[in-house]
Design a protein around this motif. Structure first.
Motif, PDB file in Angstrom:
ATOM      1  N   PRO A  39       0.886  -1.252  -0.204  1.00  8.89           N
ATOM      2  CA  PRO A  39      -0.006   0.203   0.007  1.00  8.89           C
ATOM      3  C   PRO A  39       0.875   1.280   0.003  1.00  8.89           C
ATOM      4  N   ARG A  40       1.820   1.276   0.842  1.00 10.81           N
ATOM      5  CA  ARG A  40       2.665   2.631   0.688  1.00 10.81           C
ATOM      6  C   ARG A  40       3.387   2.943  -0.382  1.00 10.81           C
ATOM      7  N   THR A  41       3.782   1.782  -1.077  1.00 14.11           N
ATOM      8  CA  THR A  41       4.465   2.036  -2.353  1.00 14.11           C
ATOM      9  C   THR A  41       3.711   2.368  -3.384  1.00 14.11           C
ATOM     10  N   ILE A  42       2.552   1.954  -3.526  1.00 11.55           N
ATOM     11  CA  ILE A  42       1.383   2.554  -4.336  1.00 11.55           C
ATOM     12  C   ILE A  42       1.218   3.780  -4.212  1.00 11.55           C
ATOM     13  N   LEU A  43       0.797   4.295  -3.250  1.00 15.09           N
ATOM     14  CA  LEU A  43       0.227   5.638  -2.593  1.00 15.09           C
ATOM     15  C   LEU A  43       1.271   6.561  -2.857  1.00 15.09           C
ATOM     16  N   VAL A  44       2.641   6.388  -2.507  1.00 17.94           N
ATOM     17  CA  VAL A  44       3.810   7.286  -2.800  1.00 17.94           C
ATOM     18  C   VAL A  44       4.013   7.419  -4.386  1.00 17.94           C
ATOM     19  N   ASP A  61      -9.357   9.807  -0.901  1.00 13.15           N
ATOM     20  CA  ASP A  61      -9.754  11.392  -1.035  1.00 13.15           C
ATOM     21  C   ASP A  61      -8.580  12.431  -0.323  1.00 13.15           C
ATOM     22  N   ALA A  62      -8.320  12.007   0.848  1.00 15.00           N
ATOM     23  CA  ALA A  62      -7.420  12.814   1.606  1.00 15.00           C
ATOM     24  C   ALA A  62      -5.957  13.100   0.704  1.00 15.00           C
ATOM     25  N   VAL A  63      -5.297  12.089   0.128  1.00 16.69           N
ATOM     26  CA  VAL A  63      -4.296  11.992  -0.634  1.00 16.69           C
ATOM     27  C   VAL A  63      -4.225  12.679  -1.927  1.00 16.69           C
ATOM     28  N   LEU A  70      -4.125  17.972  -5.074  1.00 14.14           N
ATOM     29  CA  LEU A  70      -4.663  19.045  -5.776  1.00 14.14           C
ATOM     30  C   LEU A  70      -4.537  20.300  -5.185  1.00 14.14           C
ATOM     31  N   MET A  71      -4.848  20.568  -3.909  1.00 12.21           N
ATOM     32  CA  MET A  71      -4.576  21.907  -3.508  1.00 12.21           C
ATOM     33  C   MET A  71      -3.068  21.994  -3.569  1.00 12.21           C
ATOM     34  N   ARG A  72      -2.215  21.326  -3.324  1.00  8.30           N
ATOM     35  CA  ARG A  72      -0.893  21.793  -3.329  1.00  8.30           C
ATOM     36  C   ARG A  72      -0.395  22.275  -4.609  1.00  8.30           C
ATOM     37  N   THR A  73      -0.908  21.618  -5.661  1.00 12.12           N
ATOM     38  CA  THR A  73      -0.444  21.943  -6.982  1.00 12.12           C
ATOM     39  C   THR A  73      -1.205  23.243  -7.611  1.00 12.12           C
ATOM     40  N   LEU A  94       3.912  13.620   2.934  1.00 10.05           N
ATOM     41  CA  LEU A  94       2.480  13.596   2.627  1.00 10.05           C
ATOM     42  C   LEU A  94       1.618  12.339   3.215  1.00 10.05           C
ATOM     43  N   LEU A  95       2.151  11.217   2.687  1.00 12.24           N
ATOM     44  CA  LEU A  95       1.478  10.122   3.127  1.00 12.24           C
ATOM     45  C   LEU A  95       1.826   9.732   4.503  1.00 12.24           C
TER      46      LEU A  95
END
Length: 207
Positions: free
Chosen positions: A79-84, A156-158, A163-166, A188-189
């Motif tokens: 999970p971590r690798t996928i999200l990063v 949703d959080a990620v 989106l907000m950052r960019t 971020l994660l």
């Protein structure tokens, strides 16, 4: 993508120029300003060259997104690798050369039922996120993600944070930020997962 007529060799460089120009014009002018005349001028090709490959502007826009905005999907074995990897990809895409077109899709998707825009939005966001969500659900079912963590809210959080950052990042800060994407993705994660841990601890204390 429509095939050129038999006997007419394809010019891959010209195709790439047309596709890149199509995304550039869409990002600048939106769907209502998207037309073959302007794209041909940007690409430096004749309209006849475009019509030999595309006969409808709908097909050209979708082909441009499919060729130049390519999500790697769920990359990784945990999970971590996928999200990063997802965070890193989105940051690069939303701040990269096609950012105006990608942002335009988000804006127009909120105010239209145009099937072309819907298809582009599905390609850019819905389909790759669905793949990631399905992988995370599989991890959750195998105990690699705690049962009380909502996959939907985590994504949703990620995605919302990206989106907000960019979208809010000043243009002059983009080059520097792009050199720090990997570190930002990890941080971020970590922040999101730390928030989940804190909430769980609070629930334990209350109980």
């Amino acid at each position: 993508m429509h095939k050129a007529p038999l006997g007419r060799p394809r010019n891959e460089l010209a195709d790439l120029k047309i596709l890149a120009s199509a995304l550039s014009l869409y990002g600048e002018a939106g769907w209502h300003g998207f037309n073959f005349t302007k794209i041909a001028a940007l690409a430096g090709v004749g309209k006849s060259s475009m019509y030999a490959r595309w006969t409808e502007r709908d097909d050209l826009l979708i082909d441009a997104f499919r060729a130049l905005v390519v999500s790697p999907g769920a990359v990784g074995n945990d999970p971590r690798t996928i999200l990063v990897n997802e965070i890193s990809y989105r940051l690069h895409e939303y701040l990269g050369p096609n950012r105006s077109a990608v942002r335009r899709v988000f804006v127009e998707m909120c105010s239209t039922d145009n099937p072309v825009i819907i298809k582009a939005y599905q390609h850019v966001y819905v389909e790759p996120i669905k793949e990631i969500r399905n992988r995370l659900w599989d991890f959750k079912q195998h105990g690699m993600i705690p049962a009380d963590i909502s996959i939907t809210r985590l994504l949703d959080a990620v995605e919302g944070s990206v989106l907000m950052r960019t979208f809010c990042l000043p243009e002059e800060d983009v080059p520097c930020f792009l050199t720090e994407v990997e570190e930002y993705a990890e941080a971020l994660l970590d922040d999101q997962l730390r928030g989940v841990t804190i909430c769980r601890m609070r629930m334990i204390n209350v109980s």
